[in-house]
Scaffold this active site. Sequence first.
Site, PDB file in Angstrom:
ATOM      1  N   ASP A  52      28.752  52.773  51.114  1.00  0.00           N
ATOM      2  CA  ASP A  52      29.564  51.900  51.958  1.00  0.00           C
ATOM      3  C   ASP A  52      29.272  52.109  53.443  1.00  0.00           C
ATOM      4  O   ASP A  52      29.352  51.172  54.233  1.00  0.00           O
ATOM      5  CB  ASP A  52      31.045  52.086  51.649  1.00  0.00           C
ATOM      6  CG  ASP A  52      31.398  51.593  50.254  1.00  0.00           C
ATOM      7  OD1 ASP A  52      30.604  50.840  49.663  1.00  0.00           O
ATOM      8  OD2 ASP A  52      32.472  51.968  49.750  1.00  0.00           O
ATOM      9  N   TYR A  89      40.096  46.875  37.038  1.00  0.00           N
ATOM     10  CA  TYR A  89      39.547  45.539  37.171  1.00  0.00           C
ATOM     11  C   TYR A  89      38.656  45.189  35.991  1.00  0.00           C
ATOM     12  O   TYR A  89      37.942  46.028  35.458  1.00  0.00           O
ATOM     13  CB  TYR A  89      38.841  45.317  38.509  1.00  0.00           C
ATOM     14  CG  TYR A  89      37.755  46.279  38.895  1.00  0.00           C
ATOM     15  CD1 TYR A  89      36.415  45.904  38.840  1.00  0.00           C
ATOM     16  CD2 TYR A  89      38.056  47.546  39.367  1.00  0.00           C
ATOM     17  CE1 TYR A  89      35.413  46.770  39.236  1.00  0.00           C
ATOM     18  CE2 TYR A  89      37.069  48.416  39.765  1.00  0.00           C
ATOM     19  CZ  TYR A  89      35.734  48.018  39.692  1.00  0.00           C
ATOM     20  OH  TYR A  89      34.749  48.880  40.082  1.00  0.00           O
ATOM     21  N   HIS A 107      31.767  45.060  48.235  1.00  0.00           N
ATOM     22  CA  HIS A 107      30.717  45.045  47.220  1.00  0.00           C
ATOM     23  C   HIS A 107      30.563  43.674  46.577  1.00  0.00           C
ATOM     24  O   HIS A 107      31.541  42.945  46.419  1.00  0.00           O
ATOM     25  CB  HIS A 107      31.027  46.052  46.117  1.00  0.00           C
ATOM     26  CG  HIS A 107      31.181  47.446  46.613  1.00  0.00           C
ATOM     27  ND1 HIS A 107      31.962  48.362  45.965  1.00  0.00           N
ATOM     28  CD2 HIS A 107      30.655  48.098  47.680  1.00  0.00           C
ATOM     29  CE1 HIS A 107      31.918  49.523  46.602  1.00  0.00           C
ATOM     30  NE2 HIS A 107      31.136  49.384  47.658  1.00  0.00           N
ATOM     31  N   LYS A 149      36.177  39.045  39.292  1.00  0.00           N
ATOM     32  CA  LYS A 149      36.988  40.243  39.055  1.00  0.00           C
ATOM     33  C   LYS A 149      38.466  39.890  39.043  1.00  0.00           C
ATOM     34  O   LYS A 149      38.949  39.212  39.937  1.00  0.00           O
ATOM     35  CB  LYS A 149      36.742  41.289  40.143  1.00  0.00           C
ATOM     36  CG  LYS A 149      35.324  41.803  40.194  1.00  0.00           C
ATOM     37  CD  LYS A 149      35.133  42.772  41.337  1.00  0.00           C
ATOM     38  CE  LYS A 149      33.708  43.275  41.389  1.00  0.00           C
ATOM     39  NZ  LYS A 149      33.484  44.166  42.538  1.00  0.00           N
TER      40      LYS A 149
END
Length: 184
Positions: free
Chosen positions: A168, A131, A62, A71
């Site tokens: 996905d 995250y 992603h 991140k």
Amino acid sequence: MRIVALKIPEVYLIEPSVFGDERGFFFESYNQREFTAGIKRSVNFVQANHSRSIKNVLRGLHYQIKQPQGKLVRVVAGKVFDVAVDLRRHSPTFGQWVGDILSADNKKQLWVPEGFAHGFVVLSEFAEFLYQTTDYWAPEHERCILWNDPTLAINWPVESEPVLSMKDMQGKLFEEADVYEDAV
């Protein structure tokens, strides 16, 4: 805290100093001063996310083509193989990936800067993944590259076909994916 640049120098593995005894352990999971000095830049986290996934779930790859997110990722339960892919067209490491095992046991974290796609696969019975991001989630700018893209040839340590979301499964091949034209 030890901060180590990986094969792609803007991606860092963070290994905390853990202090433990028969009662348990303590460690700083984030220290802005040390983090900033270690990655050689200042960042501002605006969002924190927490996911839980069962074994063999693969999330990613992603990224957001606008409002790119840096991140800082870690695992608080279980174990994952975590991956960052350089999508900055003018980067010397464009199209390359790095990955490492993150687990509740090793307490390692990965810094994935803006301009990278990110994904992970769960290696334990389940994993809880935390995250922090440098920009907000913007679904209209979110993109996905197929996890098994032959050009990237990521060496995912999976025993069988991973469990994927519909998003996905519909990811694009690397050669067809939107990438970052300018330095991010």
